[in-house]
Design a protein around this motif. Sequence first.
Motif, mmCIF file in Angstrom:
data_model
loop_
_atom_site.group_PDB
_atom_site.id
_atom_site.type_symbol
_atom_site.label_atom_id
_atom_site.label_comp_id
_atom_site.label_asym_id
_atom_site.label_seq_id
_atom_site.Cartn_x
_atom_site.Cartn_y
_atom_site.Cartn_z
ATOM 1 N N UNK A 1 0.826 -1.210 0.000
ATOM 2 C CA UNK A 1 0.000 0.000 0.000
ATOM 3 C C UNK A 1 0.862 1.262 0.000
ATOM 4 N N UNK A 2 1.968 1.228 0.723
ATOM 5 C CA UNK A 2 2.884 2.369 0.727
ATOM 6 C C UNK A 2 3.461 2.616 -0.660
ATOM 7 N N UNK A 3 3.844 1.527 -1.328
ATOM 8 C CA UNK A 3 4.400 1.653 -2.678
ATOM 9 C C UNK A 3 3.361 2.201 -3.644
ATOM 10 N N UNK A 4 2.115 1.761 -3.497
ATOM 11 C CA UNK A 4 1.043 2.272 -4.349
ATOM 12 C C UNK A 4 0.813 3.763 -4.111
ATOM 13 N N UNK A 5 0.815 4.163 -2.851
ATOM 14 C CA UNK A 5 0.614 5.574 -2.522
ATOM 15 C C UNK A 5 1.744 6.430 -3.089
ATOM 16 N N UNK A 6 2.972 5.964 -2.923
ATOM 17 C CA UNK A 6 4.120 6.702 -3.465
ATOM 18 C C UNK A 6 4.028 6.803 -4.983
ATOM 19 N N UNK A 7 3.651 5.701 -5.638
ATOM 20 C CA UNK A 7 3.545 5.695 -7.099
ATOM 21 C C UNK A 7 2.445 6.638 -7.575
ATOM 22 N N UNK A 8 1.350 6.671 -6.829
ATOM 23 C CA UNK A 8 0.238 7.557 -7.204
ATOM 24 C C UNK A 8 0.661 9.018 -7.116
ATOM 25 N N UNK A 9 1.399 9.364 -6.080
ATOM 26 C CA UNK A 9 1.840 10.747 -5.949
ATOM 27 C C UNK A 9 2.928 11.090 -6.965
ATOM 28 N N UNK A 10 3.760 10.127 -7.316
ATOM 29 C CA UNK A 10 4.734 10.348 -8.391
ATOM 30 C C UNK A 10 4.003 10.627 -9.702
ATOM 31 N N UNK A 11 2.928 9.877 -9.947
ATOM 32 C CA UNK A 11 2.140 10.086 -11.166
ATOM 33 C C UNK A 11 1.539 11.488 -11.177
ATOM 34 N N UNK A 12 1.062 11.933 -10.017
ATOM 35 C CA UNK A 12 0.513 13.291 -9.898
ATOM 36 C C UNK A 12 1.595 14.329 -10.207
ATOM 37 N N UNK A 13 2.758 14.135 -9.620
ATOM 38 C CA UNK A 13 3.838 15.110 -9.806
ATOM 39 C C UNK A 13 4.329 15.146 -11.249
ATOM 40 N N UNK A 14 4.447 13.965 -11.878
ATOM 41 C CA UNK A 14 5.013 13.871 -13.220
ATOM 42 C C UNK A 14 3.959 13.912 -14.323
ATOM 43 N N UNK A 15 2.687 13.977 -13.938
ATOM 44 C CA UNK A 15 1.590 13.923 -14.925
ATOM 45 C C UNK A 15 1.711 12.653 -15.770
ATOM 46 N N UNK A 16 1.961 11.531 -15.102
ATOM 47 C CA UNK A 16 2.255 10.258 -15.773
ATOM 48 C C UNK A 16 0.970 9.448 -15.954
ATOM 49 N N UNK A 17 0.418 9.477 -17.143
ATOM 50 C CA UNK A 17 -0.838 8.793 -17.441
ATOM 51 C C UNK A 17 -0.685 7.279 -17.355
#
Length: 223
Positions: free
Chosen positions: A125-141
């Motif tokens: 769950x931590x990895x998913x949360x980190x990945x989601x915020x990375x996607x937000x920061x990088x605009x990674x579709x």
Amino acid sequence: MARQGFQDQLDSLGEDVLYMSELVADRLRMGLSALEQKDHELAMDVIEGDDEINGVYLDLESDCIDLLALQQPVAGDLRFVASSFKIITDLERVGDLATNLGTYTLDAERDMFPEVDIQTIGDTTLAMLDAAMDAYEERDVEACFDIAEWDDELDRMCERASETVVRDLIETELEDGEDVEQMMADVSRLLLTIRDLERVGDHAVNIAARTLYMVENSDELIY
């Protein structure tokens, strides 16, 4: 000049959302550590730290409202502010779930089902949360869709863990003098822990869904 000031406000909002996510992830990490180590002092730090998360959330909520009311953003800027508003709501709820872990730690007296790997579920769950915020920061579709698929595996992990608890409970033979109420409380606590971690994954997917909407004006992952 006014437009530049508005852009600075948008940039500041994005940075503050990322700061809040780091704060929440740290609390979740602390909650998992407290649960694993039966560390009551660390658990209290998590519980008492929820006020800080709530304060950051309220400040960002106010910032979003001001941007919407005073600047009246349109198109991509509007989606960014609206998505950020939804994302901080998900982050605040993850903070609440981390607080739950602290509460469960205070109530925990023993590990009844050592074969249920709560820490691996928590790390996911931590990895998913980190990945989601990375996607937000990088605009990674692409990452947004990856997180949604990742959640399916987390759901399976949680389902298997819950089934293990129920199966072992059915097969458990009580010893003379064993406290049935305490045993049921331990079982309930473990099932609630699994449920709460599954919900963290759901919030990570929500963040990914809002990021996809923000970048591409797509509601494909919103449910």
